[in-house]
Scaffold this active site. Structure first.
Site, short mmCIF file in Angstrom:
data_model
loop_
_atom_site.label_atom_id
_atom_site.label_comp_id
_atom_site.label_asym_id
_atom_site.label_seq_id
_atom_site.Cartn_x
_atom_site.Cartn_y
_atom_site.Cartn_z
N ARG A 1 32.27 38.55 41.84
CA ARG A 1 32.83 37.22 41.62
C ARG A 1 34.34 37.30 41.46
NH1 ARG A 1 29.60 34.34 36.86
NH2 ARG A 1 31.08 32.67 37.34
N CYS B 1 36.13 34.31 31.49
CA CYS B 1 34.87 34.56 32.20
C CYS B 1 34.58 33.36 33.08
CB CYS B 1 33.72 34.86 31.23
SG CYS B 1 33.33 33.49 30.12
#
Length: 280
Positions: free
Chosen positions: A177, A238
């Protein structure tokens, strides 16, 4: 500061004596089955109260589970039976995924006596300890919160940091990611990372066999391997501010006190708009 971690045998002893409030802060991504509420209903540590990061949140924000106001936090945890004198122990089902977020929330709201169960429900059950499906009915308590604003960062501060580089940003998402090799689970978001940020996937902090946090020397090595230095403060980030809490807790465990959490994280930064994105 109280040790961020508590071992399962220590918690078992506390439960026998009483005087501890246990919170199940398990979180699952939208659409997951079973979801966090179902997991809690199936089994939890006896007496544990569900701490839902989506409910203990700023409901006026269009971002998920943003930190609530001091008044909203106090009302929510007071209804769980938490007072300012309570010894709070938090866990999640996998070991350390969302418990760090709840721990960070309590610390940011001024609560000193708060710990995370090392290994979470997974390790608790592996040791043969009791679980139940009985949902407790806590007696409400009075709670007063006080915000430590130094523990929180927002988008404007992160944008300013692009120029100053005064703080190091560490992203807890997976490498795929972070480097835009896979699409984001929230389809409206761009892929990539905050320019100049470092990457340490949160699940590397725990032993895959047990879910327990790795020893402090290994945690230090992991952060150093990700490029983190000791000469500048740290901001953890995050996908949506949840697993950033795991990094925050791990940094506290190794003695770092110069740490903040970017609450909006990639759910805010990755939106189409004026925020620059790197993929390399």
């Amino acid at each position: 500061m109280m040790n961020p971690l508590i071992a399962s045998e220590e918690l078992a002893a506390l439960l026998r004596r009483g005087g501890v409030v246990v919170l199940d802060a398990t979180f699952t991504m939208p659409g997951a089955a079973p979801d966090a509420a179902a997991l809690y209903a199936q089994r939890h540590i006896p007496g544990a109260i569900r701490f839902d990061v989506d409910a203990v949140a700023d409901r006026s924000s269009d971002l998920p589970h943003m930190l609530p106001s001091v008044e909203e936090f106090a009302e929510a945890v007071g209804a769980m039976g938490v007072s300012n004198d309570s010894h709070v122990v938090i866990y999640d089902t996998p070991g350390l995924m969302s418990a760090g977020r709840a721990w960070w929330m309590f610390r940011t709201m001024g609560h000193e006596k708060v710990q995370v169960l090392d290994g979470g429900l997974r390790h608790w059950q592996a040791q043969g300890r009791e679980v139940t499906s009985v949902v407790p009915d806590p007696e409400p308590a009075r709670y007063r919160a006080r915000l430590d604003a130094a523990a929180v960062r927002n988008k404007a501060q992160l944008l300013a940091n692009l120029a100053s580089a005064a703080e190091q940003v560490v992203d807890a998402r997976s490498a795929d990611r972070f480097h835009a090799r896979v699409p984001e689970p929230r389809p409206e978001l761009r892929a990539g990372h905050i320019p100049g940020s470092l990457n340490l996937p949160f699940d590397r902090l725990t032993d895959p066999a047990t879910g327990r946090l790795r020893p402090a020397d290994e945690i230090c090595a992991l952060f150093a391997g990700a490029g983190l230095r000791d000469d500048r403060p740290v901001v953890t980030s995050c996908g949506s501010g949840v697993t950033a809490g795991a990094l925050f807790l791990a940094l506290a465990l190794i003695g770092r006190t110069d740490v903040a959490l970017y609450d909006g994280s990639w759910t805010e930064w990755g939106r189409p708009g004026d925020t620059p994105v790197e993929t390399a």
